[in-house]
Write a protein that holds these residues in place. Sequence first.
Motif, PDB file in Angstrom:
ATOM      1  N   GLY A  41     -24.369 -13.416  18.995  1.00  0.00           N
ATOM      2  CA  GLY A  41     -23.693 -13.747  17.752  1.00  0.00           C
ATOM      3  C   GLY A  41     -22.188 -13.711  17.926  1.00  0.00           C
TER       4      GLY A  41
ATOM      5  N   GLU B  26     -20.409 -11.268  18.530  1.00  0.00           N
ATOM      6  CA  GLU B  26     -19.859 -10.083  17.874  1.00  0.00           C
ATOM      7  C   GLU B  26     -19.079  -9.180  18.820  1.00  0.00           C
TER       8      GLU B  26
ATOM      9  N   THR C  72     -12.775 -15.732  13.016  1.00  0.00           N
ATOM     10  CA  THR C  72     -13.282 -14.850  11.961  1.00  0.00           C
ATOM     11  C   THR C  72     -13.261 -15.491  10.574  1.00  0.00           C
TER      12      THR C  72
ATOM     13  N   ALA D  99     -17.784 -17.031   9.385  1.00  0.00           N
ATOM     14  CA  ALA D  99     -18.847 -16.401  10.149  1.00  0.00           C
ATOM     15  C   ALA D  99     -20.104 -16.394   9.291  1.00  0.00           C
ATOM     16  N   ARG D 100     -21.237 -16.703   9.903  1.00  0.00           N
ATOM     17  CA  ARG D 100     -22.492 -16.732   9.152  1.00  0.00           C
ATOM     18  C   ARG D 100     -22.910 -15.320   8.759  1.00  0.00           C
ATOM     19  N   THR D 101     -22.903 -14.410   9.707  1.00  0.00           N
ATOM     20  CA  THR D 101     -23.138 -12.991   9.465  1.00  0.00           C
ATOM     21  C   THR D 101     -22.164 -12.237  10.355  1.00  0.00           C
ATOM     22  N   GLY D 102     -21.960 -10.998  10.107  1.00  0.00           N
ATOM     23  CA  GLY D 102     -21.051 -10.226  10.945  1.00  0.00           C
ATOM     24  C   GLY D 102     -19.607 -10.663  10.748  1.00  0.00           C
ATOM     25  N   THR D 103     -18.797 -10.457  11.797  1.00  0.00           N
ATOM     26  CA  THR D 103     -17.365 -10.700  11.716  1.00  0.00           C
ATOM     27  C   THR D 103     -16.922 -11.941  12.466  1.00  0.00           C
TER      28      THR D 103
ATOM     29  N   TYR E 180     -27.240 -21.551  14.862  1.00  0.00           N
ATOM     30  CA  TYR E 180     -26.729 -21.781  13.515  1.00  0.00           C
ATOM     31  C   TYR E 180     -25.501 -22.667  13.645  1.00  0.00           C
TER      32      TYR E 180
ATOM     33  N   TRP F 242     -23.802 -23.952   6.358  1.00  0.00           N
ATOM     34  CA  TRP F 242     -24.507 -23.420   7.524  1.00  0.00           C
ATOM     35  C   TRP F 242     -25.909 -23.996   7.590  1.00  0.00           C
TER      36      TRP F 242
END
Length: 141
Positions: free
Chosen positions: A8, A10, A31, A34-38, A68, A125
């Motif tokens: 991802g 990350e 940043t 972002a789809r998830t996270g940072t 994604y 997304w």
Amino acid sequence: MARLWQCGFELNSLTTGMEISATSGTISIQTSIARTGTYALRTNAGTSFVRQHLAGSNQSSQVWVRAYLYIATLPGATTAVVRIANGSNATCAQIGLTTGGTLVLNDATGAAVGSASAALSTATWYMVELFLDASSSPGTV
């Protein structure tokens, strides 16, 4: 079937051996979207990519790939967004994004498989999945 790799971005690194095997072209970790996270990977050109080697030689196996995709702007030419290649870097299966925003699936011979998707929207997304059964040549996608 066990998961072999998940990334991802990350770790906020494009260093070879951290999360990916190789990079090419204009890529960055960003940043702002972002789809998830940072963090998320950003590619800015059709010839830019990251690569992950999952096997040291050609394998006769089944491979699932999930990515994604967030489209900021549509490409100027059909661009590969997911590609499975063998140990010789020959394409086994590929999903391309067209200038009209549709996804097209091609097999190892470059032939289209099925019909193009509905047109995708920018600033959205999408989850894209690809299955390759390489137990016979040229494989089934």
